[in-house]
Write an enzyme that holds these catalytic residues in place. Structure first.
Site, PDB file in Angstrom:
ATOM      1  N   ASP A 265      13.511  44.627  26.994  1.00 55.21           N
ATOM      2  CA  ASP A 265      14.578  44.070  26.505  1.00 55.21           C
ATOM      3  C   ASP A 265      13.988  42.715  25.647  1.00 55.21           C
ATOM      4  O   ASP A 265      12.951  42.107  26.022  1.00 55.21           O
ATOM      5  CB  ASP A 265      15.481  43.419  27.418  1.00 55.21           C
ATOM      6  CG  ASP A 265      16.090  44.453  28.333  1.00 55.21           C
ATOM      7  OD1 ASP A 265      16.472  45.316  28.069  1.00 55.21           O
ATOM      8  OD2 ASP A 265      16.268  44.144  29.629  1.00 55.21           O
TER       9      ASP A 265
ATOM     10  N   ASP B  88      15.387  49.434  24.655  1.00 58.95           N
ATOM     11  CA  ASP B  88      16.632  49.157  25.870  1.00 58.95           C
ATOM     12  C   ASP B  88      17.500  48.058  25.202  1.00 58.95           C
ATOM     13  O   ASP B  88      17.980  48.297  24.150  1.00 58.95           O
ATOM     14  CB  ASP B  88      15.956  48.775  27.348  1.00 58.95           C
ATOM     15  CG  ASP B  88      16.787  49.061  28.261  1.00 58.95           C
ATOM     16  OD1 ASP B  88      17.938  49.949  28.110  1.00 58.95           O
ATOM     17  OD2 ASP B  88      16.973  48.357  29.209  1.00 58.95           O
TER      18      ASP B  88
ATOM     19  N   ASP C 120      20.524  41.295  27.229  1.00 65.57           N
ATOM     20  CA  ASP C 120      21.079  41.969  28.473  1.00 65.57           C
ATOM     21  C   ASP C 120      21.262  40.798  29.554  1.00 65.57           C
ATOM     22  O   ASP C 120      20.662  39.998  29.685  1.00 65.57           O
ATOM     23  CB  ASP C 120      20.270  43.033  29.134  1.00 65.57           C
ATOM     24  CG  ASP C 120      20.481  44.352  28.453  1.00 65.57           C
ATOM     25  OD1 ASP C 120      21.378  44.667  27.683  1.00 65.57           O
ATOM     26  OD2 ASP C 120      19.614  45.492  28.940  1.00 65.57           O
TER      27      ASP C 120
ATOM     28  N   ARG D 206      27.424  49.219  23.174  1.00 64.61           N
ATOM     29  CA  ARG D 206      27.359  47.937  23.870  1.00 64.61           C
ATOM     30  C   ARG D 206      27.305  46.782  23.105  1.00 64.61           C
ATOM     31  O   ARG D 206      26.290  46.169  23.009  1.00 64.61           O
ATOM     32  CB  ARG D 206      26.018  48.169  24.906  1.00 64.61           C
ATOM     33  CG  ARG D 206      26.095  49.331  25.736  1.00 64.61           C
ATOM     34  CD  ARG D 206      24.870  49.280  26.689  1.00 64.61           C
ATOM     35  NE  ARG D 206      24.685  50.403  27.654  1.00 64.61           N
ATOM     36  CZ  ARG D 206      23.662  50.813  28.442  1.00 64.61           C
ATOM     37  NH1 ARG D 206      22.767  49.628  28.537  1.00 64.61           N
ATOM     38  NH2 ARG D 206      23.748  51.638  29.202  1.00 64.61           N
TER      39      ARG D 206
END
EC number: 4.2.2.22
Length: 365
Positions: A142, A164, A168, A222
């Site tokens: 990330d 990824d 996050d 997302r």
């Protein structure tokens, strides 16, 4: 001589800002959104390393030395830092990390774990896409990952095509604002909540996140996806086109998603789908989505707070109580909505790295 040099630098700074449309910034700037909310241990909200030593870093080793140091630091990323091999480094509490001189972090990520009071601004992140792992199953890198941390402000950063997450937010992290950032060609942009199996009571008290004035360009999903907590999503620009130059998912799937009882309020955003040809062929972007084995709640702004949708599917919503927002952000902090018709220009012109000029750093260099 010292005074003359500082004056010259400030004049150059102002002239550059006028020419480039850059925004004058300060280490004293305060976030809008959940990162601004005061708590007993942080009565002024998120202030980062304000008041600490100012250090300039130009290598991965120098950056890690100060992100992992105890105490307050203002860490200035000066130019491009390349991580070889690619890896993530830890960021401890009470840090401000800001970029100058087109600052980039290439092949490196920041992990904010068991920490509080962190600010990251004006940095371009790239180089975390791995050709042998397009879905991020092997490396799980990330660009920014928050775990069991609170009071974080991520502002005016650019994130380009990682494996990824770009940003996050996991392990019960809380009081976070993501503002004026640009996300480009990324698949799984921003996940809030580690898994469906987290303790629902603890998770329900955590995960308070604000996303405002961000530019999502040709991303897949997302933007964000939230479990359990509360998210306020306002004045963002979603420009959805074909994700090029990568394997894995190509067409954008959805924008904002709510799951596991999360309460999400979406207002004043501008969603632009693939275009008329794709829409007529039945291929369209879903701007908001209800997901999960336990569904979340999601409401849309009304009146002056309405969102705009072009070439999109019908947004999915689920109110907690009919006719009311999932929650009222004004109960937590003050904010002002920009008119939704102005959002594309405001956000395209203003979001991303390289847009801020820190006047209070010039005399420190």
């Amino acid at each position: 001589m010292r005074f003359s040099r500082v004056v010259s630098l400030v004049l150059l700074l102002v002239f550059t800002a006028v020419l480039t449309g850059a925004v004058k910034a300060s280490l004293n700037d305060k976030p809008v959104g959940f990162a601004s909310v005061p708590t007993a241990d942080l009565p002024e909200g998120t202030v980062g390393g304000l008041g600490g030593e100012i250090v300039f870093v130009r290598t991965a080793e120098e950056l890690e030395k100060y992100t992992t140091a105890e105490g307050k630091y203002v860490i200035v990323v000066d130019g491009t830092i390349v991580f070889e091999p690619k890896r993530e480094i830890k960021v401890l509490s009470d840090k401000t990390i800001v970029g100058i001189n087109d600052a980039k972090i290439v092949g490196g990520g920041l992990v904010i774990k068991d920490a509080q009071n962190v600010i990251i601004r004006n940095i371009h992140f790239e180089g975390f896409y791995m050709e042998d792992d397009p879905q991020g199953k092997k490396y799980d890198f990330d660009y920014i990952n928050a775990e069991n941390s609170h009071h974080i402000w991520i502002d005016h950063c650019t994130f380009v095509n990682g494996n990824d997450g770009a940003v996050d937010i996991k392990k019960y992290s809380n009081y976070i604002t993501v503002s004026w950032c640009k996300f480009v060609d990324h698949d799984k942009v921003s996940l809030v909540g580690s898994s469906d199996k987290e303790d629902p009571e603890q998770a329900g008290q955590a995960y308070k996140v604000t996303y405002h004035h961000n530019y999502f360009k040709n991303c897949i999903q997302r933007m964000p996806r939230i479990r359990f907590g509360m998210a306020h999503v306002f004045n963002n620009f979603y420009s959805m086109g074909l994700r090029t130059g990568v394997s894995g998912n190509v067409f954008p799937i959805y924008g904002v998603a709510s799951a596991m009882g999360a309460k999400v309020h979406v207002e004043g955003n501008y969603f632009m789908g693939y275009g008329a040809v794709m829409a007529e062929a039945g291929i369209a972007f879903l701007p908001t989505r209800i997901m999960g084995p336990v569904e979340g709640y999601l409401t849309l702004g009304e009146g002056d707070a309405k969102n705009k949708f072009y070439y999109c599917k019908e947004p999915e919503t689920r109110p907690v109580e009919e006719g009311k927002p999932a929650f009222d952000p004004h109960e937590y902090y003050d904010y002002t909505l920009d008119p939704v018709d102005d959002v594309p220009k405001i956000v395209v012109d203003g979001a991303g790295a390289g847009k801020l000029v820190f006047e209070d750093l010039m005399s420190s260099k």
